[in-house]
Design a protein around this motif. Structure first.
Motif, PDB file in Angstrom:
ATOM      1  N   ARG A   9       1.604 -16.883 -63.813  1.00  0.00           N
ATOM      2  CA  ARG A   9       1.900 -16.788 -62.391  1.00  0.00           C
ATOM      3  C   ARG A   9       2.851 -17.896 -61.955  1.00  0.00           C
ATOM      4  O   ARG A   9       2.840 -19.008 -62.486  1.00  0.00           O
ATOM      5  N   VAL A  10       3.616 -17.552 -60.951  1.00  0.00           N
ATOM      6  CA  VAL A  10       4.457 -18.526 -60.265  1.00  0.00           C
ATOM      7  C   VAL A  10       4.059 -18.499 -58.800  1.00  0.00           C
ATOM      8  O   VAL A  10       3.806 -17.427 -58.234  1.00  0.00           O
ATOM      9  N   TYR A  11       4.026 -19.671 -58.182  1.00  0.00           N
ATOM     10  CA  TYR A  11       3.604 -19.810 -56.803  1.00  0.00           C
ATOM     11  C   TYR A  11       4.746 -20.369 -55.968  1.00  0.00           C
ATOM     12  O   TYR A  11       5.573 -21.144 -56.453  1.00  0.00           O
ATOM     13  N   LEU A  12       4.753 -19.975 -54.709  1.00  0.00           N
ATOM     14  CA  LEU A  12       5.716 -20.531 -53.757  1.00  0.00           C
ATOM     15  C   LEU A  12       4.930 -21.017 -52.555  1.00  0.00           C
ATOM     16  O   LEU A  12       4.418 -20.214 -51.769  1.00  0.00           O
ATOM     17  N   GLN A  13       4.790 -22.328 -52.452  1.00  0.00           N
ATOM     18  CA  GLN A  13       4.113 -22.939 -51.313  1.00  0.00           C
ATOM     19  C   GLN A  13       5.143 -23.200 -50.224  1.00  0.00           C
ATOM     20  O   GLN A  13       6.134 -23.900 -50.468  1.00  0.00           O
ATOM     21  N   MET A  14       4.912 -22.625 -49.057  1.00  0.00           N
ATOM     22  CA  MET A  14       5.857 -22.763 -47.954  1.00  0.00           C
ATOM     23  C   MET A  14       5.158 -23.445 -46.783  1.00  0.00           C
ATOM     24  O   MET A  14       4.134 -22.955 -46.300  1.00  0.00           O
ATOM     25  N   ASN A  15       5.708 -24.550 -46.353  1.00  0.00           N
ATOM     26  CA  ASN A  15       5.139 -25.333 -45.267  1.00  0.00           C
ATOM     27  C   ASN A  15       6.142 -25.431 -44.116  1.00  0.00           C
ATOM     28  O   ASN A  15       7.332 -25.159 -44.290  1.00  0.00           O
ATOM     29  N   SER A  16       5.641 -25.841 -42.966  1.00  0.00           N
ATOM     30  CA  SER A  16       6.501 -26.018 -41.786  1.00  0.00           C
ATOM     31  C   SER A  16       7.387 -24.792 -41.576  1.00  0.00           C
ATOM     32  O   SER A  16       8.594 -24.908 -41.374  1.00  0.00           O
ATOM     33  N   LEU A  17       6.772 -23.637 -41.631  1.00  0.00           N
ATOM     34  CA  LEU A  17       7.544 -22.397 -41.550  1.00  0.00           C
ATOM     35  C   LEU A  17       8.214 -22.245 -40.199  1.00  0.00           C
ATOM     36  O   LEU A  17       7.678 -22.659 -39.159  1.00  0.00           O
ATOM     37  N   LYS A  18       9.392 -21.633 -40.242  1.00  0.00           N
ATOM     38  CA  LYS A  18      10.199 -21.405 -39.055  1.00  0.00           C
ATOM     39  C   LYS A  18      10.433 -19.912 -38.886  1.00  0.00           C
ATOM     40  O   LYS A  18      10.388 -19.164 -39.876  1.00  0.00           O
ATOM     41  N   PRO A  19      10.717 -19.457 -37.685  1.00  0.00           N
ATOM     42  CA  PRO A  19      11.007 -18.028 -37.496  1.00  0.00           C
ATOM     43  C   PRO A  19      12.129 -17.530 -38.417  1.00  0.00           C
ATOM     44  O   PRO A  19      12.089 -16.377 -38.855  1.00  0.00           O
ATOM     45  N   GLU A  20      13.080 -18.390 -38.712  1.00  0.00           N
ATOM     46  CA  GLU A  20      14.183 -17.972 -39.588  1.00  0.00           C
ATOM     47  C   GLU A  20      13.768 -17.823 -41.055  1.00  0.00           C
ATOM     48  O   GLU A  20      14.566 -17.379 -41.875  1.00  0.00           O
ATOM     49  N   ASP A  21      12.532 -18.180 -41.367  1.00  0.00           N
ATOM     50  CA  ASP A  21      12.011 -17.931 -42.710  1.00  0.00           C
ATOM     51  C   ASP A  21      11.484 -16.508 -42.849  1.00  0.00           C
ATOM     52  O   ASP A  21      11.094 -16.094 -43.950  1.00  0.00           O
ATOM     53  N   THR A  22      11.454 -15.775 -41.753  1.00  0.00           N
ATOM     54  CA  THR A  22      10.989 -14.387 -41.784  1.00  0.00           C
ATOM     55  C   THR A  22      11.883 -13.553 -42.694  1.00  0.00           C
ATOM     56  O   THR A  22      13.099 -13.524 -42.529  1.00  0.00           O
ATOM     57  N   ALA A  23      11.260 -12.908 -43.673  1.00  0.00           N
ATOM     58  CA  ALA A  23      12.011 -12.142 -44.666  1.00  0.00           C
ATOM     59  C   ALA A  23      11.015 -11.480 -45.619  1.00  0.00           C
ATOM     60  O   ALA A  23       9.820 -11.783 -45.600  1.00  0.00           O
ATOM     61  N   VAL A  24      11.547 -10.602 -46.440  1.00  0.00           N
ATOM     62  CA  VAL A  24      10.790 -10.122 -47.603  1.00  0.00           C
ATOM     63  C   VAL A  24      11.116 -11.052 -48.763  1.00  0.00           C
ATOM     64  O   VAL A  24      12.289 -11.321 -49.044  1.00  0.00           O
ATOM     65  N   TYR A  25      10.087 -11.534 -49.418  1.00  0.00           N
ATOM     66  CA  TYR A  25      10.244 -12.482 -50.524  1.00  0.00           C
ATOM     67  C   TYR A  25       9.992 -11.756 -51.846  1.00  0.00           C
ATOM     68  O   TYR A  25       8.996 -11.043 -52.004  1.00  0.00           O
TER      69      TYR A  25
ATOM     70  N   TRP B 213      12.419 -17.227 -56.890  1.00  0.00           N
ATOM     71  CA  TRP B 213      12.032 -16.556 -55.654  1.00  0.00           C
ATOM     72  C   TRP B 213      13.288 -16.375 -54.806  1.00  0.00           C
ATOM     73  O   TRP B 213      14.059 -17.330 -54.632  1.00  0.00           O
ATOM     74  N   TYR B 214      13.467 -15.166 -54.314  1.00  0.00           N
ATOM     75  CA  TYR B 214      14.535 -14.840 -53.375  1.00  0.00           C
ATOM     76  C   TYR B 214      13.893 -14.327 -52.088  1.00  0.00           C
ATOM     77  O   TYR B 214      12.726 -13.940 -52.060  1.00  0.00           O
ATOM     78  N   ARG B 215      14.707 -14.292 -51.060  1.00  0.00           N
ATOM     79  CA  ARG B 215      14.254 -13.650 -49.825  1.00  0.00           C
ATOM     80  C   ARG B 215      15.406 -12.879 -49.204  1.00  0.00           C
ATOM     81  O   ARG B 215      16.578 -13.198 -49.425  1.00  0.00           O
ATOM     82  N   GLN B 216      15.023 -11.862 -48.439  1.00  0.00           N
ATOM     83  CA  GLN B 216      16.024 -11.065 -47.731  1.00  0.00           C
ATOM     84  C   GLN B 216      15.519 -10.763 -46.329  1.00  0.00           C
ATOM     85  O   GLN B 216      14.485 -10.096 -46.165  1.00  0.00           O
ATOM     86  N   ALA B 217      16.255 -11.279 -45.366  1.00  0.00           N
ATOM     87  CA  ALA B 217      15.948 -11.011 -43.965  1.00  0.00           C
ATOM     88  C   ALA B 217      16.700  -9.758 -43.529  1.00  0.00           C
ATOM     89  O   ALA B 217      17.727  -9.400 -44.116  1.00  0.00           O
TER      90      ALA B 217
END
Length: 114
Positions: A76-92, A35-39
């Motif tokens: 399938r692959v899953y990405l569980q994201m917890n305690s999200l922060k505004p800086e996690d905002t991105a396209v995944y 998994w990658y992300r791009q803000a």
């Protein structure tokens, strides 16, 4: 090879999301999935890797808050994201490599409000 990511959305800071990536066209159980992300305005960055043997890797920036897992039967692959922060905002995006080529899913938007 097709990768289809879904599960993104708008969530408040501190909340959780679970992304899903469905794969076809590969011998799924034998492939590493990332998994990658791009803000906006930033380079694409790796956030999680699950290898064919189930071992996982994370950068320090997300370790402890993000967990990647795979279900080989469902491809399938899953990405569980917890305690999200505004800086996690991105396209995944989910990603894999096959015979020297890289393949990307279409991306799913995650927006974390403060």
């Amino acid at each position: 090879v097709q990768l289809q990511a879904c599960g993104g959305g708008l969530v408040q800071a501190g909340g959780s999301l679970r992304l899903s990536c469905a794969a076809s066209g590969i011998n799924f159980s034998r492939h590493t999935i990332n998994w990658y992300r791009q803000a906006p305005g930033k380079q694409r960055e790796l956030v999680a890797t699950v290898n064919s043997d189930g071992t996982t890797n994370y950068p320090d920036s997300v370790a402890g808050r993000i967990a990647i897992s795979r279900d080989n039967a469902r491809r399938r692959v899953y990405l569980q994201m917890n305690s999200l922060k505004p800086e996690d905002t991105a396209v995944y995006f989910c990603n894999t490599r096959r015979q020297g080529y890289e393949f990307w899913g279409q991306g799913t938007q995650v927006t974390v409000s403060s």
